[in-house]
Design a protein around this motif. Structure first.
Motif, short mmCIF file in Angstrom:
data_model
loop_
_atom_site.label_atom_id
_atom_site.label_comp_id
_atom_site.label_asym_id
_atom_site.label_seq_id
_atom_site.Cartn_x
_atom_site.Cartn_y
_atom_site.Cartn_z
N SER A 296 0.81 -1.22 0.00
CA SER A 296 0.00 0.00 0.00
C SER A 296 0.84 1.27 0.00
O SER A 296 0.52 2.24 -0.68
CB SER A 296 -0.94 0.00 1.21
N MET A 297 1.93 1.27 0.75
CA MET A 297 2.77 2.47 0.83
C MET A 297 3.44 2.76 -0.51
O MET A 297 3.49 3.93 -0.94
CB MET A 297 3.82 2.29 1.93
N THR A 298 3.91 1.75 -1.19
CA THR A 298 4.53 1.93 -2.50
C THR A 298 3.50 2.46 -3.49
O THR A 298 3.78 3.37 -4.27
CB THR A 298 5.11 0.60 -3.02
N ARG A 299 2.31 1.90 -3.48
CA ARG A 299 1.23 2.34 -4.36
C ARG A 299 0.87 3.79 -4.07
O ARG A 299 0.66 4.58 -5.00
CB ARG A 299 0.01 1.43 -4.18
N LEU A 300 0.82 4.17 -2.80
CA LEU A 300 0.50 5.53 -2.41
C LEU A 300 1.54 6.51 -2.95
O LEU A 300 1.20 7.56 -3.51
CB LEU A 300 0.41 5.62 -0.88
N ARG A 301 2.81 6.17 -2.80
CA ARG A 301 3.88 7.03 -3.29
C ARG A 301 3.83 7.18 -4.81
O ARG A 301 4.02 8.27 -5.34
CB ARG A 301 5.24 6.46 -2.88
N LYS A 302 3.57 6.08 -5.52
CA LYS A 302 3.51 6.14 -6.98
C LYS A 302 2.34 7.00 -7.45
O LYS A 302 2.48 7.76 -8.41
CB LYS A 302 3.40 4.73 -7.56
N LEU A 303 1.20 6.86 -6.81
CA LEU A 303 0.05 7.66 -7.19
C LEU A 303 0.31 9.14 -6.99
O LEU A 303 0.00 9.97 -7.85
CB LEU A 303 -1.19 7.25 -6.39
N ASP A 304 0.88 9.48 -5.84
CA ASP A 304 1.18 10.89 -5.54
C ASP A 304 2.19 11.45 -6.54
O ASP A 304 2.04 12.56 -7.04
CB ASP A 304 1.71 11.02 -4.11
N ALA A 305 3.21 10.67 -6.87
CA ALA A 305 4.22 11.12 -7.82
C ALA A 305 3.66 11.27 -9.23
O ALA A 305 4.08 12.14 -9.98
CB ALA A 305 5.40 10.17 -7.81
N SER A 306 2.71 10.42 -9.59
CA SER A 306 2.16 10.48 -10.95
C SER A 306 1.42 11.78 -11.20
O SER A 306 1.51 12.35 -12.29
CB SER A 306 1.23 9.29 -11.21
N ALA A 307 0.71 12.27 -10.21
CA ALA A 307 -0.01 13.54 -10.38
C ALA A 307 0.98 14.68 -10.57
O ALA A 307 0.80 15.54 -11.44
CB ALA A 307 -0.89 13.80 -9.17
N THR A 308 2.01 14.70 -9.77
CA THR A 308 3.00 15.78 -9.84
C THR A 308 3.82 15.70 -11.13
O THR A 308 4.07 16.71 -11.77
CB THR A 308 3.94 15.69 -8.63
N SER A 309 4.20 14.51 -11.53
CA SER A 309 5.06 14.38 -12.71
C SER A 309 4.34 14.78 -13.99
O SER A 309 4.93 15.43 -14.86
CB SER A 309 5.61 12.97 -12.83
N LYS A 310 3.08 14.45 -14.14
CA LYS A 310 2.33 14.84 -15.34
C LYS A 310 2.23 16.36 -15.42
O LYS A 310 2.45 16.93 -16.50
CB LYS A 310 0.94 14.21 -15.33
N ALA A 311 1.92 17.01 -14.32
CA ALA A 311 1.82 18.47 -14.31
C ALA A 311 3.17 19.11 -14.61
O ALA A 311 3.26 20.10 -15.35
CB ALA A 311 1.29 18.95 -12.96
N THR A 312 4.23 18.54 -14.08
CA THR A 312 5.57 19.07 -14.31
C THR A 312 5.97 18.98 -15.77
O THR A 312 6.49 19.94 -16.35
CB THR A 312 6.60 18.33 -13.44
N VAL A 313 5.73 17.83 -16.39
CA VAL A 313 6.10 17.64 -17.80
C VAL A 313 5.34 18.62 -18.69
O VAL A 313 5.94 19.27 -19.56
CB VAL A 313 5.84 16.18 -18.23
N ILE A 314 4.05 18.76 -18.49
CA ILE A 314 3.25 19.66 -19.32
C ILE A 314 3.72 21.11 -19.17
O ILE A 314 3.89 21.82 -20.16
CB ILE A 314 1.76 19.52 -18.99
N SER A 315 3.96 21.54 -17.93
CA SER A 315 4.38 22.93 -17.73
C SER A 315 5.79 23.18 -18.25
O SER A 315 6.08 24.25 -18.77
CB SER A 315 4.27 23.32 -16.26
N LEU A 316 6.68 22.19 -18.12
CA LEU A 316 8.03 22.36 -18.67
C LEU A 316 8.01 22.49 -20.19
O LEU A 316 8.70 23.34 -20.75
CB LEU A 316 8.92 21.18 -18.27
N VAL A 317 7.23 21.65 -20.85
CA VAL A 317 7.14 21.74 -22.30
C VAL A 317 6.59 23.11 -22.72
O VAL A 317 7.14 23.75 -23.62
CB VAL A 317 6.26 20.59 -22.87
#
Length: 134
Positions: free
Chosen positions: A36-57
């Protein structure tokens, strides 16, 4: 020795180092359940990484367009492109302003995408955190 059937077998035991390597290789191919903890970390990171990639581009493209507009105004690039008179100045200013607007929109787009992604995964995050806090 006719009726006598003798079977000989060969048995080899791997060293501890080889056993560890065998276990590591085997674990790569076993289907592993995420905790559960690994899944929680991955989910949280996925939201941030998508926003970061779009704004960087968006920010990088905006900065490149801004730079192209500045090049049209301040260098002989306009002459090489066949622009004469004030054409290079007008096109350069318009291009530079458009690039600056795109670059300036990078952070608001980041905030909006992050908010949307967090809303999308919120139910699963809350479920996982409830499981972990019990």
């Amino acid at each position: 020795m006719e009726g006598k059937n003798t079977e000989s077998s060969f048995k080899y035991t791997y060293s501890a180092k080889e056993q560890d390597e065998i276990k590591r290789i085997r674990q790569k191919y076993q289907s592993q359940e995420e905790d559960s903890m690994t899944r929680l970390r991955k989910l949280d990171a996925s939201a941030t990484s998508k926003a970061t990639v779009i704004s960087l581009v968006l920010g990088i493209v905006g900065a490149l367009i801004l730079g192209m507009g500045m090049s049209l105004i301040m260098t002989d690039l306009a002459v090489l492109l066949g622009m004469t008179g004030m054409t290079n100045m007008i096109i350069g200013i318009i291009t530079g302003v458009l690039g600056a607007i795109l670059a300036a929109l990078a952070y608001p787009v980041y905030s909006k995408v992050l908010k949307r992604e967090r809303e999308k995964i919120a139910p699963e995050i809350l479920k996982l955190t409830d499981e972990l806090m019990k």
